[in-house]
Structure formats: structure tokens, C-alpha cells
Design a protein around this motif. Structure first.
Motif, short mmCIF file in Angstrom:
data_model
loop_
_atom_site.label_atom_id
_atom_site.label_comp_id
_atom_site.label_asym_id
_atom_site.label_seq_id
_atom_site.Cartn_x
_atom_site.Cartn_y
_atom_site.Cartn_z
N GLY A 137 -6.39 1.27 -8.04
CA GLY A 137 -7.75 1.35 -8.57
C GLY A 137 -7.98 2.47 -9.54
N ALA A 138 -6.91 3.04 -10.12
CA ALA A 138 -7.05 4.18 -11.02
C ALA A 138 -7.23 3.77 -12.48
CB ALA A 138 -5.85 5.11 -10.89
N ASP A 184 0.84 -1.20 0.00
CA ASP A 184 0.00 0.00 0.00
C ASP A 184 0.87 1.25 0.00
OD1 ASP A 184 -2.27 -1.53 0.03
OD2 ASP A 184 -2.77 -1.14 2.12
N LEU A 185 1.85 1.29 0.90
CA LEU A 185 2.72 2.46 1.00
C LEU A 185 3.58 2.61 -0.25
CD1 LEU A 185 3.83 4.82 2.63
CD2 LEU A 185 5.45 3.22 3.70
N PHE A 186 4.18 1.52 -0.71
CA PHE A 186 5.07 1.58 -1.87
C PHE A 186 4.32 2.01 -3.12
CE2 PHE A 186 7.00 -0.55 -5.57
CZ PHE A 186 8.25 0.05 -5.54
N MET A 187 3.16 1.40 -3.39
CA MET A 187 2.42 1.71 -4.60
C MET A 187 1.85 3.12 -4.57
SD MET A 187 2.81 -0.77 -6.61
CE MET A 187 3.46 -2.44 -6.51
N ALA A 188 1.36 3.55 -3.41
CA ALA A 188 0.85 4.92 -3.32
C ALA A 188 1.96 5.93 -3.54
CB ALA A 188 0.18 5.13 -1.96
N GLN A 211 4.37 7.38 7.38
CA GLN A 211 3.04 7.17 7.92
C GLN A 211 2.31 6.07 7.15
OE1 GLN A 211 0.85 10.89 8.76
NE2 GLN A 211 2.64 11.97 7.93
N LYS A 212 1.41 5.41 7.84
CA LYS A 212 0.62 4.36 7.21
C LYS A 212 -0.45 4.98 6.32
CE LYS A 212 -2.32 0.37 8.29
NZ LYS A 212 -2.94 -0.43 9.38
N PRO A 213 -0.53 4.59 5.05
CA PRO A 213 -1.57 5.16 4.17
C PRO A 213 -2.96 4.65 4.53
CG PRO A 213 -0.38 3.43 3.05
CD PRO A 213 0.32 3.63 4.35
N ARG A 214 -3.95 5.34 4.03
CA ARG A 214 -5.34 4.96 4.29
C ARG A 214 -5.87 4.12 3.14
NH1 ARG A 214 -10.26 7.93 2.87
NH2 ARG A 214 -12.02 7.05 4.05
N ALA A 215 -6.31 2.91 3.45
CA ALA A 215 -6.91 2.01 2.46
C ALA A 215 -8.41 1.92 2.74
CB ALA A 215 -6.27 0.64 2.53
N HIS A 216 -9.21 2.09 1.71
CA HIS A 216 -10.66 2.04 1.86
C HIS A 216 -11.28 1.72 0.50
CE1 HIS A 216 -11.31 6.05 -0.11
NE2 HIS A 216 -10.05 6.18 0.26
N LYS A 236 -17.30 -0.78 -7.27
CA LYS A 236 -16.60 -0.53 -6.02
C LYS A 236 -15.20 -1.12 -6.11
CE LYS A 236 -18.78 -0.80 -2.14
NZ LYS A 236 -19.47 -1.30 -0.91
N VAL A 237 -14.17 -0.29 -5.79
CA VAL A 237 -12.79 -0.75 -5.86
C VAL A 237 -12.04 -0.32 -4.60
CG1 VAL A 237 -12.77 -0.64 -8.38
CG2 VAL A 237 -11.97 1.32 -7.05
N ARG A 238 -10.92 -0.94 -4.37
CA ARG A 238 -10.09 -0.61 -3.21
C ARG A 238 -9.18 0.57 -3.57
NH1 ARG A 238 -5.01 -2.20 -1.03
NH2 ARG A 238 -5.04 -2.43 1.23
N LEU A 239 -9.19 1.60 -2.74
CA LEU A 239 -8.39 2.79 -2.96
C LEU A 239 -7.38 2.94 -1.82
CD1 LEU A 239 -11.24 5.29 -3.92
CD2 LEU A 239 -9.84 3.90 -5.47
N VAL A 240 -6.22 3.50 -2.13
CA VAL A 240 -5.18 3.75 -1.13
C VAL A 240 -4.73 5.20 -1.26
CG1 VAL A 240 -2.91 3.11 -0.25
CG2 VAL A 240 -4.40 1.35 -1.24
N GLN A 241 -4.68 5.91 -0.15
CA GLN A 241 -4.29 7.32 -0.16
C GLN A 241 -3.19 7.57 0.86
OE1 GLN A 241 -8.24 8.89 0.64
NE2 GLN A 241 -8.38 9.70 -1.44
#
Length: 234
Positions: A182-183, A37-41, A122-127, A104-109
């Protein structure tokens, strides 16, 4: 998995092919982890890398001589043409939905931070995406992130053959991240990668022709030192 909607314009090709859907949901929902999540974001967020990009541009302009400056000019002009003509033109003519506009898809910010690079601590937000996000503007094909990075990778390989090809690993990671986040659909980034490489090669051939045609006429002494624009001197 929700079936994709088909009510946003006249799509020239559809995102809901079985292969596209299967690969997308594997990458976006199954092959995930907090570290990824962190690396890809981070790979998709240019704001994180701006200090490094500026440092590399200055290094090429002032410390790599003619080749460095030629590289910056060629890449800059190609990126400008790609973004304003090719990418935007295809986005308007193709009109393909982004995954979050279809289902509906998984997003990471990344978390907000100043300077931006501190977000890596910091830990990114996945939702998961929400219904209102289906109305957001923007189209999926081609992927500008993928196009930009594969253009840079191609010119790196052409100008700096001993190590420049390594940037293809960076470009591939960025392309993968666009699906992971998810883009874009997998076919978006794969098609865009080949399109960008082809465009970069065509532009490189054009720049080489211009240099050979005009260089010896306008700057004969510089042309004698650098009779070829793209190939690094042995």
C-alpha cells in the motif's frame, strides 16, 4: 473503495485512473496471503537484509578485484545521485499522493525483533489504514525502493553478465511489494523502474567515458589490464 481525495497540493498526474485503481486493489487487497504478507514486507524492509548487503559489499571489495571495486564505486555514486537529485527532485515537483493518503488501504508491518532478521520467524501484522494516516508526509512518485533496486540490477547486468541479470527478479519483487504493502500506485513503480534503468545506463556510459579518458593517463598499468570498465573479461 473510497474515492481518492484531491486536496493535497497541485498534482501533476493523478492516482485515481481506473487502471491504476483496479490493479492496485487487486494486488493490495485481493491477491494476498499470510505467506505473501511476510515475503512482501521482508522485501521492502532494508533492515532485514543489511547483514547480507554488508557481506556482499565486503566480498566485492576484497575478493572480486578491480571489477568488484569498480562496481561498488559506480553503484554507490549512481545511488547517491539518484536519491539526492532525481528521486527527491521528482517527489517535490510531482507531489503525488500515496495510496493511504487518498483512501483506506491494506497495510502490512513486520513484527519488531532484534536482530531484525528474526522478524522472518514471526507473523506480520496486516491491518487497514486509519484516517489520521492520510495526513502523513511523503509523496508517492517516484518509488525510492524501486529506483535503488533497478539501478543495482542494471549495473549487475553490465558488470556480471553471466549471472548479474538475475537481480532483476529481486528488483521486480521489491517493486511489486511496494504496491502490495500500500505504499505506491502501480504506475509509480512501473515508471520508476524504466526511469532507473535509463539513469543507470546513462551513468554507466559516463563512468566508461571517464575511465577511458582518465584511466590510461592516471593509471596506465591498471588501464592496460582493464581497458574497459563495465564488461566482464571473458
Amino acid at each position: 473503495m473510497e474515492p481518492p481525495r484531491r486536496d493535497r497540493g497541485n498534482l501533476l498526474f493523478k492516482p485515481e485512473t481506473a487502471l491504476d485503481q483496479t490493479i492496485f486493489h487487486l494486488i493490495n487487497e485481493q491477491w494476498t496471503s499470510p505467506a505473501l504478507d511476510l515475503f512482501m514486507a521482508a522485501m521492502s524492509d532494508m533492515g532485514v537484509w543489511w547483514p547480507l548487503v554488508v557481506a556482499l559489499v565486503l566480498y566485492l571489495l576484497f575478493l572480486r578485484g578491480f571489477k568488484g571495486r569498480a562496481f561498488i564505486v559506480c553503484v554507490g555514486l549512481t545511488l547517491l545521485f539518484s536519491e539526492t537529485v532525481v528521486v527527491q527532485g521528482l517527489k517535490k515537483s510531482v507531489g503525488r499522493q500515496r495510496p493511504k493518503q487518498a483512501q483506506k488501504v491494506r497495510l502490512v508491518q513486520l513484527q519488531p525483533a532484534k536482530p531484525k532478521i528474526l522478524t522472518l520467524l514471526q507473523k506480520p501484522r496486516a491491518h487497514y489504514s486509519e484516517a489520521w494516516q492520510r495526513q502523513e508526509k511523503g509523496t508517492s512518485f517516484p518509488s525510492a525502493h524501486t529506483a535503488n533496486n533497478f539501478i543495482v540490477a542494471t549495473f549487475c547486468a553490465l558488470f556480471f553478465r553471466r549471472w548479474g541479470w538475475l537481480y532483476f527478479f529481486v528488483a521486480a519483487a521489491v517493486a511489486y511489494s511496494r504496491v502490495y504493502l500500500g505504499a505506491h500506485w502501480p504506475s509509480d513503480v512501473m515508471t520508476t523502474a524504466f526511469l532507473a534503468i535509463g539513469l543507470a545506463l546513462l551513468m554507466a556510459a559516463l563512468f566508461e567515458w571517464i575511465w577511458r579518458s582518465a584511466g590510461q593517463r592516471w593509471t596506465p598499468e591498471l588501464y592496460r589490464q582493464h581497458p574497459r570498465l563495465l564488461v566482464e573479461a571473458p
